[in-house]
Scaffold this motif. Structure first.
Motif, PDB file in Angstrom:
ATOM      1  N   GLU A 178      33.296 -68.156 -44.239  1.00 28.70           N
ATOM      2  CA  GLU A 178      34.085 -68.357 -44.920  1.00 28.70           C
ATOM      3  C   GLU A 178      35.392 -67.171 -44.924  1.00 28.70           C
ATOM      4  OE1 GLU A 178      36.834 -70.072 -47.246  1.00 28.70           O
ATOM      5  OE2 GLU A 178      35.086 -71.043 -46.702  1.00 28.70           O
ATOM      6  N   LYS A 179      34.650 -66.085 -44.591  1.00 31.68           N
ATOM      7  CA  LYS A 179      35.688 -64.859 -44.743  1.00 31.68           C
ATOM      8  C   LYS A 179      36.557 -65.182 -43.236  1.00 31.68           C
ATOM      9  CE  LYS A 179      33.779 -61.482 -47.181  1.00 31.68           C
ATOM     10  NZ  LYS A 179      33.230 -59.987 -47.382  1.00 31.68           N
ATOM     11  N   ILE A 180      35.727 -65.649 -42.189  1.00 27.50           N
ATOM     12  CA  ILE A 180      36.438 -65.687 -40.827  1.00 27.50           C
ATOM     13  C   ILE A 180      37.426 -66.830 -40.958  1.00 27.50           C
ATOM     14  CG2 ILE A 180      35.880 -66.524 -38.559  1.00 27.50           C
ATOM     15  CD1 ILE A 180      33.159 -65.250 -38.983  1.00 27.50           C
ATOM     16  N   ARG A 181      37.155 -67.839 -41.578  1.00 27.33           N
ATOM     17  CA  ARG A 181      38.154 -68.974 -41.791  1.00 27.33           C
ATOM     18  C   ARG A 181      39.466 -68.681 -42.461  1.00 27.33           C
ATOM     19  NH1 ARG A 181      33.281 -71.686 -44.085  1.00 27.33           N
ATOM     20  NH2 ARG A 181      32.448 -73.063 -42.197  1.00 27.33           N
ATOM     21  N   GLN A 182      39.074 -67.708 -43.541  1.00 33.11           N
ATOM     22  CA  GLN A 182      40.372 -66.990 -44.281  1.00 33.11           C
ATOM     23  C   GLN A 182      41.262 -66.196 -43.408  1.00 33.11           C
ATOM     24  OE1 GLN A 182      38.852 -65.191 -47.693  1.00 33.11           O
ATOM     25  NE2 GLN A 182      37.910 -67.439 -48.628  1.00 33.11           N
ATOM     26  N   ASP A 183      40.592 -65.375 -42.574  1.00 33.11           N
ATOM     27  CA  ASP A 183      41.405 -64.611 -41.568  1.00 33.11           C
ATOM     28  C   ASP A 183      42.125 -65.461 -40.533  1.00 33.11           C
ATOM     29  OD1 ASP A 183      41.636 -61.844 -40.918  1.00 33.11           O
ATOM     30  OD2 ASP A 183      40.297 -62.046 -39.344  1.00 33.11           O
ATOM     31  N   PHE A 184      41.634 -66.459 -40.303  1.00 31.69           N
ATOM     32  CA  PHE A 184      42.508 -67.404 -39.038  1.00 31.69           C
ATOM     33  C   PHE A 184      43.086 -68.405 -39.764  1.00 31.69           C
ATOM     34  CE2 PHE A 184      39.499 -64.637 -36.876  1.00 31.69           C
ATOM     35  CZ  PHE A 184      39.949 -64.305 -35.860  1.00 31.69           C
ATOM     36  N   ALA A 185      43.171 -68.771 -40.958  1.00 32.32           N
ATOM     37  CA  ALA A 185      43.651 -69.954 -41.575  1.00 32.32           C
ATOM     38  C   ALA A 185      45.207 -70.190 -41.186  1.00 32.32           C
ATOM     39  CB  ALA A 185      43.570 -69.874 -43.082  1.00 32.32           C
ATOM     40  N   ILE A 186      45.350 -71.294 -40.561  1.00 27.04           N
ATOM     41  CA  ILE A 186      46.882 -71.972 -40.388  1.00 27.04           C
ATOM     42  C   ILE A 186      46.805 -73.314 -40.755  1.00 27.04           C
ATOM     43  CG2 ILE A 186      47.047 -70.061 -38.515  1.00 27.04           C
ATOM     44  CD1 ILE A 186      46.487 -72.468 -36.630  1.00 27.04           C
ATOM     45  N   ASN A 187      48.062 -73.728 -40.985  1.00 30.85           N
ATOM     46  CA  ASN A 187      48.521 -75.193 -41.163  1.00 30.85           C
ATOM     47  C   ASN A 187      49.423 -75.430 -39.746  1.00 30.85           C
ATOM     48  OD1 ASN A 187      48.871 -77.613 -42.247  1.00 30.85           O
ATOM     49  ND2 ASN A 187      49.919 -76.791 -44.265  1.00 30.85           N
ATOM     50  N   PRO A 188      48.977 -75.893 -38.836  1.00 31.63           N
ATOM     51  CA  PRO A 188      49.845 -76.297 -37.760  1.00 31.63           C
ATOM     52  C   PRO A 188      50.903 -77.357 -38.198  1.00 31.63           C
ATOM     53  CG  PRO A 188      47.625 -76.406 -37.269  1.00 31.63           C
ATOM     54  CD  PRO A 188      47.846 -76.251 -38.701  1.00 31.63           C
ATOM     55  N   PRO A 189      52.153 -77.060 -37.943  1.00 32.36           N
ATOM     56  CA  PRO A 189      53.462 -77.887 -38.058  1.00 32.36           C
ATOM     57  C   PRO A 189      53.108 -79.391 -37.352  1.00 32.36           C
ATOM     58  CG  PRO A 189      54.352 -75.897 -37.455  1.00 32.36           C
ATOM     59  CD  PRO A 189      52.878 -75.765 -37.424  1.00 32.36           C
ATOM     60  N   ALA A 190      53.460 -80.383 -38.272  1.00 28.44           N
ATOM     61  CA  ALA A 190      52.841 -81.694 -37.744  1.00 28.44           C
ATOM     62  C   ALA A 190      53.798 -81.963 -36.348  1.00 28.44           C
ATOM     63  CB  ALA A 190      53.525 -82.799 -38.579  1.00 28.44           C
ATOM     64  N   LYS A 191      55.028 -81.501 -36.410  1.00 25.21           N
ATOM     65  CA  LYS A 191      56.057 -81.574 -35.097  1.00 25.21           C
ATOM     66  C   LYS A 191      55.104 -80.928 -33.591  1.00 25.21           C
ATOM     67  CE  LYS A 191      60.499 -81.080 -33.258  1.00 25.21           C
ATOM     68  NZ  LYS A 191      61.885 -80.659 -33.475  1.00 25.21           N
ATOM     69  N   GLU A 192      54.412 -79.894 -33.804  1.00 20.42           N
ATOM     70  CA  GLU A 192      53.678 -79.140 -32.902  1.00 20.42           C
ATOM     71  C   GLU A 192      52.600 -80.110 -32.315  1.00 20.42           C
ATOM     72  OE1 GLU A 192      52.782 -75.223 -33.547  1.00 20.42           O
ATOM     73  OE2 GLU A 192      54.933 -74.598 -34.059  1.00 20.42           O
ATOM     74  N   THR A 193      52.047 -80.781 -33.435  1.00 18.31           N
ATOM     75  CA  THR A 193      50.760 -81.432 -33.140  1.00 18.31           C
ATOM     76  C   THR A 193      51.373 -82.748 -32.437  1.00 18.31           C
ATOM     77  OG1 THR A 193      49.624 -80.671 -35.131  1.00 18.31           O
ATOM     78  CG2 THR A 193      48.960 -82.613 -34.046  1.00 18.31           C
ATOM     79  N   GLU A 194      52.162 -83.402 -32.953  1.00 19.76           N
ATOM     80  CA  GLU A 194      53.030 -84.611 -32.242  1.00 19.76           C
ATOM     81  C   GLU A 194      53.121 -84.237 -30.692  1.00 19.76           C
ATOM     82  OE1 GLU A 194      55.994 -85.445 -34.775  1.00 19.76           O
ATOM     83  OE2 GLU A 194      54.438 -86.101 -36.419  1.00 19.76           O
ATOM     84  N   GLU A 195      53.892 -83.169 -30.482  1.00 19.38           N
ATOM     85  CA  GLU A 195      54.413 -82.678 -29.183  1.00 19.38           C
ATOM     86  C   GLU A 195      53.068 -82.551 -28.182  1.00 19.38           C
ATOM     87  OE1 GLU A 195      57.309 -82.419 -27.626  1.00 19.38           O
ATOM     88  OE2 GLU A 195      57.844 -83.630 -29.579  1.00 19.38           O
ATOM     89  N   ALA A 196      52.212 -81.869 -28.738  1.00 19.18           N
ATOM     90  CA  ALA A 196      50.806 -81.812 -27.879  1.00 19.18           C
ATOM     91  C   ALA A 196      50.203 -83.011 -27.679  1.00 19.18           C
ATOM     92  CB  ALA A 196      49.704 -80.685 -28.715  1.00 19.18           C
ATOM     93  N   ASP A 254      44.271 -75.595 -32.655  1.00 20.58           N
ATOM     94  CA  ASP A 254      45.554 -76.261 -33.534  1.00 20.58           C
ATOM     95  C   ASP A 254      45.171 -77.552 -34.127  1.00 20.58           C
ATOM     96  OD1 ASP A 254      46.877 -73.656 -33.469  1.00 20.58           O
ATOM     97  OD2 ASP A 254      48.603 -74.765 -32.155  1.00 20.58           O
ATOM     98  N   PHE A 255      44.550 -78.353 -33.368  1.00 20.74           N
ATOM     99  CA  PHE A 255      44.185 -79.773 -33.701  1.00 20.74           C
ATOM    100  C   PHE A 255      43.000 -79.662 -34.938  1.00 20.74           C
ATOM    101  CE2 PHE A 255      45.202 -82.332 -29.583  1.00 20.74           C
ATOM    102  CZ  PHE A 255      46.448 -81.978 -29.890  1.00 20.74           C
ATOM    103  N   ALA A 256      42.039 -78.825 -34.590  1.00 18.67           N
ATOM    104  CA  ALA A 256      40.875 -78.551 -35.665  1.00 18.67           C
ATOM    105  C   ALA A 256      41.553 -77.989 -36.853  1.00 18.67           C
ATOM    106  CB  ALA A 256      39.849 -77.535 -34.670  1.00 18.67           C
ATOM    107  N   PHE A 257      42.634 -77.120 -36.887  1.00 15.77           N
ATOM    108  CA  PHE A 257      43.001 -76.580 -38.229  1.00 15.77           C
ATOM    109  C   PHE A 257      43.842 -77.826 -38.837  1.00 15.77           C
ATOM    110  CE2 PHE A 257      41.595 -72.428 -36.745  1.00 15.77           C
ATOM    111  CZ  PHE A 257      41.519 -71.747 -37.794  1.00 15.77           C
ATOM    112  N   ALA A 258      44.656 -78.369 -38.061  1.00 22.15           N
ATOM    113  CA  ALA A 258      45.395 -79.613 -38.596  1.00 22.15           C
ATOM    114  C   ALA A 258      44.421 -80.706 -39.186  1.00 22.15           C
ATOM    115  CB  ALA A 258      46.178 -80.272 -37.402  1.00 22.15           C
ATOM    116  N   TYR A 259      43.347 -80.899 -38.618  1.00 26.06           N
ATOM    117  CA  TYR A 259      42.337 -81.889 -38.975  1.00 26.06           C
ATOM    118  C   TYR A 259      41.725 -81.455 -40.370  1.00 26.06           C
ATOM    119  CZ  TYR A 259      37.930 -84.919 -39.396  1.00 26.06           C
ATOM    120  OH  TYR A 259      37.067 -85.519 -39.993  1.00 26.06           O
ATOM    121  N   THR A 260      41.464 -80.158 -40.439  1.00 31.18           N
ATOM    122  CA  THR A 260      40.636 -79.501 -41.642  1.00 31.18           C
ATOM    123  C   THR A 260      41.321 -78.949 -42.942  1.00 31.18           C
ATOM    124  OG1 THR A 260      40.344 -77.388 -40.618  1.00 31.18           O
ATOM    125  CG2 THR A 260      38.467 -79.247 -40.153  1.00 31.18           C
TER     126      THR A 260
END
Length: 413
Positions: free
Chosen positions: A44-62, A97-103
């Motif tokens: 949980e500490k590791i998740r908090q350390d790297f937590a991101i919320n990827p912009p939908a536009k970047e996910t769509e481009e990828a 980035d997909f993993a963080f967008a999904y979760t």
């Protein structure tokens, strides 16, 4: 005779009392439920350390370059053996980035099953293709670390990736990701990090203990690579590397120390004290405002924007929590790095000659001046991986004199 028996009885009772007290001081062995909880706390500490919320536009481009047939990306050169900016790593970065967008709740792709299926297929493709770089750093540090963080984050998803896929991915990370004990300094710490990620995912106490030991055991004074007795830092032999590899080892150690803070795996006090002394009296002393003096950066001096160390405020922020005795000093460092206070803020006059490093640093509130040289005791600034080809003579003798800190910014690249 009676006196002897009485004396023996007293000594026996004293020994039993002492032994009982020592046993009481030892941490009780953790049962399976406690160990499981510790792994969850660390993850949980590791998740908090790297937590991101990827912009939908970047996910769509990828996703526009995602190949539905096999899980690859059409714009990635998987055959590349380029030693810097290795192109295949883009595949892992996108899945990450997909993993963080999904979760991540609130993301427009949160819980999206189609995206989840693409992550699974993408991980299968990576495993089957198994791209390999001629620069070991990508194979043993960059790729395994990203995979470990990604798999830890995916454990929070609505759907779990197939156990067989996770297991074989982690098995390959163990096989190809290197062993921390075979390296020194920052490289050892960086490899130990993905051992920690893998140990948490597999609940392997032996691997976790080994990884933590390899993170903390470089925090000693040495005449080899690492922290020197004069409070400087060497890497790649006797090269002055306060920046560059200094950055890396501080990033890794403070990261792990925050994960383990408040647990039985916490960083030992004597090692925290050594780390703090180096950071406060050497590492941050070579940074004026938000810029590091160019001659302590090693071959990294040739990289764009390399003197800008504003991002290292993260290390100081961690230390303010770990080393509360010096919290005020770290807060002043953070204020300078983030530009909230001027470069001269809270600086005290100080002159230091680093006798192991052939380096002298003179700090005043109004300016900083240093001298870097080389001798039979030290090694010249290196070049490698096609970078820093023109600094052979820099080690013969160079100086910085700076007031604002940015006087040399981007000159060398």
């Amino acid at each position: 005779m009676k006196n002897r028996i009485l004396t023996f009885a007293i000594l026996l009772l004293a020994w039993l009392a002492t032994n009982s007290q020592l046993r009481a001081q030892q941490p009780a062995p953790a049962d399976s439920s406690q160990r499981n909880n510790e792994y969850q706390v660390l993850m949980e500490k590791i998740r908090q350390d790297f937590a991101i919320n990827p912009p939908a536009k970047e996910t769509e481009e990828a996703l526009k370059t995602y190949n539905e047939a096999d899980g690859s990306f059409t714009d990635v050169d998987y055959a590349s053996i380029q030693r810097t900016n290795w192109p295949p790593l883009l595949h892992i970065d996108r899945l990450y980035d997909f993993a963080f967008a999904y979760t991540t709740p609130g993301n427009s792709y949160y819980g999206n099953e189609a995206l989840f299926d693409k992550i699974v297929k993408g991980l299968e493709y990576w495993y089957d293709r198994n791209p390999w770089c001629h620069n070991w750093w990508y194979n043993q540090i960059a790729e395994p670390q990203r995979l470990g963080i990604m798999l830890i984050q995916l454990r929070t998803g609505k759907k779990q990736i197939p156990a067989e896929l996770e297991t074989k991915t982690l098995d390959r990370v163990r096989k190809d990701g290197g062993h921390p004990a075979k390296w020194t300094g920052a490289n050892r710490t960086d490899i130990a990090l993905h051992w920690i990620y893998r140990a948490c995912l597999t609940q392997n106490e032996e691997d976790l203990a080994l990884a933590l030991d390899n993170v903390y055991n470089p925090i000693v004074y040495t005449t080899k690579e690492g922290f020197q007795h004069d409070n400087s830092y060497f890497q790649h032999g006797r090269q002055l590397y306060i920046g560059g590899y200094g950055d890396e080892i501080l990033k890794g150690i403070t990261q792990v120390a925050m994960y383990t803070r408040g647990t039985r795996f916490a960083i030992p006090e004597e090692k925290l004290a050594l780390l703090s002394k180096f950071m406060r009296e050497t590492y941050y002393a070579t940074i004026r405002g938000r810029h590091m003096l160019f001659d302590v950066l090693g071959r990294g001096v040739s990289r764009p924007k390399i003197t800008d160390k504003s991002q290292t405020a993260l290390f100081a922020r961690r230390m303010a929590q770990l080393d509360t005795v010096h919290a005020t000093e770290y807060e002043a460092i953070i204020a300078r790095l983030e530009g909230k206070e001027p470069a001269a803020y809270a600086l005290a006059p100080k002159h230091t000659h680093y006798y192991r490093a052939d380096y002298t640093l003179h700090v005043r509130p109004h300016y900083t001046f240093d001298v870097r040289m080389v001798s039979t005791r030290t090694a010249r600034c290196e070049y490698g991986n096609g970078e820093n080809l023109k600094t052979y003579f820099m080690s013969d003798g160079c100086t910085n004199i700076t007031t604002t800190g940015d006087e040399y910014f981007n000159i060398f690249p």
